[in-house]
Scaffold this motif. Sequence first.
Motif, PDB file in Angstrom:
ATOM      1  N   LYS A  18      -7.405  -0.791  -6.703  1.00  0.00           N
ATOM      2  CA  LYS A  18      -7.371   0.630  -6.293  1.00  0.00           C
ATOM      3  C   LYS A  18      -7.223   0.702  -4.764  1.00  0.00           C
ATOM      4  N   ARG A  19      -7.746  -0.329  -4.066  1.00  0.00           N
ATOM      5  CA  ARG A  19      -7.617  -0.397  -2.603  1.00  0.00           C
ATOM      6  C   ARG A  19      -7.037  -1.766  -2.255  1.00  0.00           C
ATOM      7  N   GLN A  59       0.685   9.518   1.952  1.00  0.00           N
ATOM      8  CA  GLN A  59       1.496  10.640   1.443  1.00  0.00           C
ATOM      9  C   GLN A  59       1.419  11.778   2.454  1.00  0.00           C
ATOM     10  N   ARG A 101      -0.314   4.334  -0.554  1.00  0.00           N
ATOM     11  CA  ARG A 101      -1.195   5.512  -0.590  1.00  0.00           C
ATOM     12  C   ARG A 101      -0.841   6.564   0.451  1.00  0.00           C
ATOM     13  N   LEU A 140      -0.258   3.021  -6.618  1.00  0.00           N
ATOM     14  CA  LEU A 140      -0.423   3.320  -5.191  1.00  0.00           C
ATOM     15  C   LEU A 140      -0.800   2.069  -4.402  1.00  0.00           C
ATOM     16  N   VAL A 141      -1.462   1.110  -5.074  1.00  0.00           N
ATOM     17  CA  VAL A 141      -1.715  -0.191  -4.441  1.00  0.00           C
ATOM     18  C   VAL A 141      -1.103  -1.219  -5.381  1.00  0.00           C
ATOM     19  N   SER A 175       8.844   6.518  -3.726  1.00  0.00           N
ATOM     20  CA  SER A 175       8.054   5.630  -2.871  1.00  0.00           C
ATOM     21  C   SER A 175       8.946   4.480  -2.439  1.00  0.00           C
ATOM     22  N   ASP A 201       0.856  -1.185   0.000  1.00  0.00           N
ATOM     23  CA  ASP A 201       0.000   0.000   0.000  1.00  0.00           C
ATOM     24  C   ASP A 201       0.893   1.236   0.000  1.00  0.00           C
TER      25      ASP A 201
END
Length: 702
Positions: free
Chosen positions: A215-216, A59, A57, A157-158, A128, A55
């Motif tokens: 997305k998640r 930030q 995401r 992001l995932v 990242s 993960d």
Amino acid sequence: MPRPDTLNPLFRTLTSLKGVGPQLGALFSRFFGAPEGQEAVVLDVLMHMPSGVIDRRAQNGIAFAPVGSIATLKLHIDEHIVPPRGNNRAPLRVRAHDETGEITLIFFGAKGGWVERSLPIGETRYVSGEIGFFGREKQMTHPDYIVEPEKLDTLPLVEPVYPLTHGLSSKALRRVVATALEAIPVMPEWIGHDRRAVMAWPGFGDALRHIHAPKRPSEGDIVSPARLRLAYDEYLAGQLALSLVRSTLVKASGVARHMTGDLTSRVEEALPFALTDGQRLAIADIKDDLAKPTRMSRLLQGDVGSGKTVVALMAMAAVAEDGAQSALMAPTELLAAQHFRTLQPIAEKAGLNVVLMTGKMPAATRRKVLAGLASGAIHVAVGTHALFQAGVEFHNLGLTVVDEQHRFGVHQRLALSEKGHKTDLLVMTATPIPRTLVLTHFGDMDVSVLREKPAGRQPIDTAALPISEYDRVIARLRARFDEGVQAYWVCPLVEESEVLDVVAAEDRHAELRKVFGDKVALVHGRMSASEKQAAMERFQSGDAQILVATTVIEVGVDVPDATIIIIEHAERFGLAQLHQLRGRVGRGAARSACLLLYTEPLSETAKARIETICKTDDGFVIAEKDLELRGHGDLLGTRQSGMPGYRIAVPDVHSHLLEMAHNDARAALDHNPGLKGPEGEALRMLLYVFRKDLAIPLIKAG
């Protein structure tokens, strides 16, 4: 029918994709286990499930990124600190900051100026990776991603994490996965509308996209709707294929038997004991099957000593009432002879003619038996697969009983029914198979279970001791032998092997002879059939008091006077095997004992196995525990015989879907046996997608 063109994009070879050369292509083919001479295809990548997700995401800025977490930071690049010349060990360091604090990016062995180009001083970059700590400052060693602000959307992001193989980087795999996702064609939905609505599952293509490009993080989870849907699809394809095999076997070309009850009641009267409730139920199930015009295909599961052979005899008597013959097929001659000894006296009293057919019959006897089978004078033939060789002609074979199914797969079943006799099939197994496995491996059979032991069966006292107590065991045995007791002594291997420091059966036999003289007999796999037979006869007659054996005795040997079994190196045996072996005793009126000798130290699994055996003698509890301890593949000892390996479904997590898929597959075929029309078309696609298209020619025409 050929594969529908719609599916072609899924069956393109990976080497036809941009960026996959011959070398990477060969690596993929090996990794995905493509059949000899074939290449891996797009579908292989799509069916390769991630093992987790990263993960990225978070930030929140440098100051709020905890050490050890994965963070994505928008950094202003301040300075490059190049290691001193000649010091190859020191890293290149890049200092950077955001509004909340400062961080150092660390690169070891960075040559060729790529770091300086990726992170130009004075510019902004997104990086990242995992946050580390050194001295008093936060740092990030080898960030996973460095991107320019306008290309932020290329940073996943995932990010799914995949099982890899040597030489395959996750970047290369992800690139191929992204291309594969674009290739997914629009396909018709094969899951019924109601089922999908209740489960709230996405479509097939969307499910793959949720898993490979989530997305998640929760979208790719092993219990997410997407993963559950795909696991169900995989089970449904398997169950559909098994049901098709079944419908081929059961085609309405059976014979509805007319049973008078005359012979079965005579068999029951001739039995030395009363039938158990379980046996009565199983016999009733079988009679129902026999009375129908379809072929019977039934699995009779019963723990060691639950009286399966008697149920089989009742079935054979029922078939004889309608003027047809039966064949009982066992995996070995030893077992066939054993079945014959059990059946012969009872059958004779009831007026049934039973013969034992072996490979070693004198020619004259053989001719006589063949004539009896051809004329119908013989009702029941017992033997090994030799019963189905050319030259053996039955007058009217109505029922085939197969003992120990797992040595006898779907293909042999097809071949056997191809004998063209429209025969009913009854399969017996002493391996209690949990429900999920029955569906996976024999989804095409009805099941009867015998749970109780026959009356008069004694409980077996089970204990475990380390091999260091050998002398105590011998002293104990000596005392019992004076009372005329008989014992099995089981060893795991025939010959001393350097790798396994196992006391070979021959060595143990020699050791025991020093104490007990010629009261010790030996049976192992390398002996000729006649030598084995001679040793067994000595033991059966009581002339030998100890039978030293390798596991050749595990199935079906019946010596009621043997009340002790000692299993050496018990830690090397599987649970099911220990349970089978223990079932060799406890067959007479006397109380029996089983002693497990083990070598220390014990692994956790071995300890759990031995504890289970000492605690319970319920074969079904043992089978469930066995499944838990060693997973699905080995329970039937059939890793290598093409049993279904799952790529998406994880049995422990998804087994509730198996029953559902089983019922849905049956319902679909009952409702639409020819898989016609749009619904049928969709299910045929499912079979192609999960490589079960071998079953397609079995779909009934009409």
